[in-house]
Design a protein around this motif. Sequence first.
Motif, PDB file in Angstrom:
ATOM      1  N   UNK A 440       0.737  -1.426   0.162  1.00  0.00           N
ATOM      2  CA  UNK A 440      -0.013   0.058   0.238  1.00  0.00           C
ATOM      3  C   UNK A 440       0.801   1.257  -0.002  1.00  0.00           C
ATOM      4  N   UNK A 441       0.402   2.393  -0.702  1.00  0.00           N
ATOM      5  CA  UNK A 441       1.107   3.460  -1.012  1.00  0.00           C
ATOM      6  C   UNK A 441       1.292   4.263   0.353  1.00  0.00           C
ATOM      7  N   UNK A 442       0.279   4.281   1.048  1.00  0.00           N
ATOM      8  CA  UNK A 442       0.190   5.098   2.426  1.00  0.00           C
ATOM      9  C   UNK A 442       1.234   4.564   3.422  1.00  0.00           C
ATOM     10  N   UNK A 443       1.416   3.052   3.364  1.00  0.00           N
ATOM     11  CA  UNK A 443       2.225   2.454   4.546  1.00  0.00           C
ATOM     12  C   UNK A 443       3.682   2.595   4.010  1.00  0.00           C
ATOM     13  N   UNK A 444       3.933   2.950   2.723  1.00  0.00           N
ATOM     14  CA  UNK A 444       5.191   3.171   2.226  1.00  0.00           C
ATOM     15  C   UNK A 444       5.864   4.589   2.528  1.00  0.00           C
ATOM     16  N   UNK A 445       4.723   5.469   2.486  1.00  0.00           N
ATOM     17  CA  UNK A 445       4.921   6.618   2.628  1.00  0.00           C
ATOM     18  C   UNK A 445       5.252   6.906   4.393  1.00  0.00           C
ATOM     19  N   UNK A 446       4.442   6.098   5.190  1.00  0.00           N
ATOM     20  CA  UNK A 446       4.907   6.214   6.623  1.00  0.00           C
ATOM     21  C   UNK A 446       6.243   5.846   6.947  1.00  0.00           C
ATOM     22  N   UNK A 447       6.945   4.882   6.249  1.00  0.00           N
ATOM     23  CA  UNK A 447       8.074   4.474   6.469  1.00  0.00           C
ATOM     24  C   UNK A 447       9.081   5.263   6.069  1.00  0.00           C
ATOM     25  N   UNK A 448       9.014   6.332   5.311  1.00  0.00           N
ATOM     26  CA  UNK A 448       9.709   7.172   4.612  1.00  0.00           C
ATOM     27  C   UNK A 448      10.191   8.314   5.664  1.00  0.00           C
ATOM     28  N   UNK A 449       9.338   8.414   6.951  1.00  0.00           N
ATOM     29  CA  UNK A 449       9.864   9.582   7.979  1.00  0.00           C
ATOM     30  C   UNK A 449      11.182   9.168   8.360  1.00  0.00           C
ATOM     31  N   UNK A 450      11.294   8.119   8.598  1.00  0.00           N
ATOM     32  CA  UNK A 450      12.876   7.676   9.566  1.00  0.00           C
ATOM     33  C   UNK A 450      13.862   7.341   8.112  1.00  0.00           C
ATOM     34  N   UNK A 451      13.673   7.663   7.205  1.00  0.00           N
ATOM     35  CA  UNK A 451      14.718   7.273   6.082  1.00  0.00           C
ATOM     36  C   UNK A 451      14.663   8.647   5.157  1.00  0.00           C
ATOM     37  N   UNK A 452      15.249   9.874   5.668  1.00  0.00           N
ATOM     38  CA  UNK A 452      15.389  11.191   4.668  1.00  0.00           C
ATOM     39  C   UNK A 452      15.873  10.846   3.414  1.00  0.00           C
ATOM     40  N   UNK A 453      17.006  10.016   2.997  1.00  0.00           N
ATOM     41  CA  UNK A 453      17.528   9.795   1.969  1.00  0.00           C
ATOM     42  C   UNK A 453      16.302   9.281   0.961  1.00  0.00           C
ATOM     43  N   UNK A 454      15.883   8.031   1.357  1.00  0.00           N
ATOM     44  CA  UNK A 454      14.629   7.570   0.448  1.00  0.00           C
ATOM     45  C   UNK A 454      13.561   8.650   0.302  1.00  0.00           C
ATOM     46  N   UNK A 455      13.475   9.354   1.412  1.00  0.00           N
ATOM     47  CA  UNK A 455      12.194  10.071   1.064  1.00  0.00           C
ATOM     48  C   UNK A 455      12.465  11.504   0.020  1.00  0.00           C
TER      49      UNK A 455
END
Length: 463
Positions: A440-455
């Motif tokens: 799910x896209x929303x769960x993927x975006x939630x994980x980006x919070x702790x990974x600034x490079x991936x964000x």
Amino acid sequence: MFLEYIKKFLRWVKGLSEPFKPDHAVIVYWKLIVMITILMEGFVSTYIQAFVDENTIDFGDKTAFTSLIGDIIYVFDIILNFHTAYYYHGELRSSRKDIVAHYLKTYFMWDIISILGIPGILFPTTFWHDLLFFNLLRLYHVPGYMNRIEDYFQFNKYIGSIVKLLKLSLIIFIFAHIFACIFYAVTLVETDEQSWLQNDDMNLIGRPIEDIYIASLYYSITTMATVGYGDIYPRSKLERVVAIAIMIMSSIVFGYTLSSMGSIITDLSNYSSEAREKMRVITKYMNEKGLAKDTQNRIRKYLEFYLDKENTMRTESEDILHFLSDNLKDEIIKEVNAKILCDCYMFSSNFRRKFLYTVSRSLIEKSYGPDEIIFHQNDEGDQSVYFITSGKVDIFYERCDMSLQKLSKGHSFGGIAFFSGNPRTSSARSLEFTTVFYLPREKFIQKLVDFPIEKVQFCCDIS
């Protein structure tokens, strides 16, 4: 190119210095060879003990040669056991020191004693010939090897039932062979009295040893099956005593195996009856509602698929993970979920493995039937990306029903809506029974919070 081959060779050599995992394919197939060898040598050893004169054993004799080859394989297996890791309370122990200590404490002495029969082949005297009995100690390993092989291949219910029936049949034959050897060995003890070898119907004295063995095995099996035709029967007192013991043991062994076979067949029959009953109920319902034949066939095929999956006891991954330790949960996620993302170029080329490992926890498994729609064109609610693990998917324009691309195992789809956040540009449907993992896209975006490079990378992909 040459340097790459050198590096691969060095990695291979380094791998040889590390202990094998007990469930490694090489070890499992090797144990299968060892198990077959043990069974064959157990047969040969008892046959030699009972039917072959120690003074006639030589390397030209097929039975002696087979036994010698089995001994060589078993000696190599003992050496390999010092190089194979083991599980202790569910945890893999691969330390060389632990492996050696564990083997010495458990099976080493048992295995060493079991190879004392080797001189019985090399030096065919009465003393060494009697040591062939120790070869039978290796049969102790057979149940464990069988369980390891079954665990490795993970047979479905039908194949597993066939394997169980073959195992029970093997048990019957092993005991019948042992009883046959004992029944003939009695004639060598009482040489002064008449024996079962000579009776009113036949005289086996002086006949080839193979004919005598077949006759003895024939008596053993007919006794186990409680048939007893009466053409072969004990004549001396000792033969009658041995026959009584064989009958008692046979009733236990044959009764156990028949009961087990009956249970296996009953389980299969119960499943078939249950499946047929469900099919009968759904067919009656469809007929009452007047459904079209084509629709009925599709429903029946899907029900067959569902019942087959139910029969193989495919438990939901969440239920399995609930019983495992955190370390084993991480291992499963790393081996299954994370591998799906790492094998997808769209993700592996843009995001680090550490991030993919974290995101893989959000993957969800789902199954679809034939012609079932996965998502519709212009759909804004579902912006997940999908990974096919089995089956086939058709990407198509829904308005004109024009197929754009057919995808199979290992492919992914839905990436445009996933990365852009826009509505679906096309539709997707399952062409057959298909299993997918979706993120799910929303769960993927939630994980980006702790990974600034991936964000940052994800925002660049969107733009």
